[in-house]
Design an enzyme around this catalytic site. Structure first.
Site, PDB file in Angstrom:
ATOM      1  N   GLY A   1     -17.180   2.407  -3.235  1.00 33.83           N
ATOM      2  CA  GLY A   1     -17.760   3.731  -3.053  1.00 33.83           C
ATOM      3  C   GLY A   1     -19.046   3.951  -3.816  1.00 33.83           C
TER       4      GLY A   1
ATOM      5  N   LEU B   1     -21.853   2.279  -3.791  1.00 35.06           N
ATOM      6  CA  LEU B   1     -23.076   2.057  -3.017  1.00 35.06           C
ATOM      7  C   LEU B   1     -23.463   3.236  -2.132  1.00 35.06           C
ATOM      8  CD1 LEU B   1     -22.510  -1.686  -2.085  1.00 35.06           C
ATOM      9  CD2 LEU B   1     -24.435  -0.784  -3.410  1.00 35.06           C
TER      10      LEU B   1
ATOM     11  N   TYR C   1       0.840  -1.195   0.000  1.00 34.10           N
ATOM     12  CA  TYR C   1       0.000   0.000   0.000  1.00 34.10           C
ATOM     13  C   TYR C   1       0.880   1.253   0.000  1.00 34.10           C
ATOM     14  CZ  TYR C   1      -4.133  -2.865   1.123  1.00 34.10           C
ATOM     15  OH  TYR C   1      -5.152  -3.789   1.097  1.00 34.10           O
TER      16      TYR C   1
ATOM     17  N   GLY D   1     -23.997   6.068  -3.273  1.00 35.94           N
ATOM     18  CA  GLY D   1     -24.884   6.878  -4.104  1.00 35.94           C
ATOM     19  C   GLY D   1     -24.221   8.105  -4.693  1.00 35.94           C
ATOM     20  N   LYS D   2     -22.947   8.315  -4.415  1.00 29.88           N
ATOM     21  CA  LYS D   2     -22.281   9.546  -4.877  1.00 29.88           C
ATOM     22  C   LYS D   2     -22.134   9.609  -6.396  1.00 29.88           C
ATOM     23  CE  LYS D   2     -18.518   8.658  -2.558  1.00 29.88           C
ATOM     24  NZ  LYS D   2     -17.155   8.784  -1.972  1.00 29.88           N
TER      25      LYS D   2
END
Length: 326
Positions: free
Chosen positions: A212, A214, A53, A216-217
């Site tokens: 991300g 889900l 990462y 709704g953005k």
């Protein structure tokens, strides 16, 4: 925050994990410290990272916060190895040399003497499985690792690894399987979920919010400028779940959220958190406000009727032999 047993082990963890994939890139050290404090103050204990990462920067930042922000013994730290870190002969893969080198690197960046849960980040078909699994046992017997698990394995890979590991008396068993799992990604229910249940591995879903989507953005084709979908390095990662099927599921999640007086984020997170076999979804956040929004889900249990409706709209088709013969 409630805590759950991780697989068939004595290790108990919070039923939400803090993901750190973007620490060191989208999230700086100061913001990471604020996130970690908010997470632990809510009762969270499980923190997830990996050696690749942000080229190890995620581990370095987390290590710098241990003791300074949160005592080491109040966290369950999980990190991963196998993914390619560099082009050197031991810069990735699941060989004994590569894994033990990766483990020492993670310990050094984290500034700790042991990893609570060390997971194989991916299957490596170029290395004999026995060599890989024997190395996990070496890591445990050396005291550098307490528990071991896997990530991104298929059903047959999980079953083979778990069976092989248990076939040798005294070997450290696999206790966790980290996989992508959400209302938008339910393919693991065909074979991985039942295999994990059979072999006693607890599930740690990554991308529980459908990368991300889900939340709704991204509805109606929108891409907020500060979102991962607008990011040069993560746009492709998000785009995979921007489909017509996803739009129907997002609409159902939003409708459920309106009816419950909560957010779509909370509905999606509560759904996957309480799926059979799931121990702790791994939630990553760009900033503390996003994380606090996820922590609110701890207070939500979906009513059976809403859960059934979400199950139906997001169902994956089972075919022979996953579907029982009628």
């Amino acid at each position: 925050m409630e805590h759950r047993q991780l697989g068939r082990s004595g290790l108990r963890v919070s039923r939400m994990a803090l993901g750190t994939m973007t620490w060191g890139r989208d999230t700086d050290a100061d913001e990471a410290a604020t996130q970690l404090m908010a997470f632990t103050e809510a009762g969270g204990t499980l923190v997830d990272t990996a050696d690749v990462y942000v080229e190890g920067e995620s581990e370095r930042i987390l290590g710098g916060l241990l003791g300074e922000v949160v005592p080491r013994d109040e966290l369950v730290i999980t990190t991963k190895a196998v993914a390619r870190r560099n082009e050197g002969p031991f810069g990735g893969g699941a060989s004994r040399a590569a894994l033990l080198g990766a483990l020492d690197g993670s310990l050094r960046r984290l500034g700790v003497d042991h990893i609570d849960l060390w997971q194989l980040h991916a299957w490596d078909q170029s290395v004999p499985l026995e060599e890989t699994l024997a190395t996990l046992d070496t890591a445990v017997t050396s005291g550098k690792v307490r528990y071991v698990g896997i990530s991104n394995y298929s059903g047959w890979q999980l079953g083979t690894a778990a069976t092989t590991q248990r076939a040798v008396a005294g070997r450290a068993p696999l206790i966790s399987a980290q996989v992508e799992y959400s209302l938008l990604e339910r393919g693991v229910e065909r074979e991985v979920v039942p295999a994990a249940a059979h072999h006693g591995l607890g599930l740690l879903p990554w991308a529980p919010l459908g990368r991300g989507v889900l939340t709704g953005k991204y509805r109606n084709g929108n891409t907020p400028p500060d979102s991962r979908g607008a990011s040069a390095h993560l746009a492709g990662y998000v785009e995979q779940h921007r489909t017509d099927r996803a739009s129907r599921i997002v609409q159902a999640v939003s409708t459920a959220a309106d009816g419950l007086g909560t957010s779509a984020l909370c509905v999606a997170l509560a759904w996957v958190r309480d799926r059979p076999g799931v121990v702790a979804p791994v939630v990553g956040a760009r900033d503390t406000n996003q994380l606090l929004g996820s922590l609110v889900a701890e207070e939500l249990t979906l009513p059976p009727a809403i859960r059934a409706a979400l199950d139906d709209v997001s169902a994956v088709e089972l075919a022979y032999p996953e579907r029982p013969m009628g």
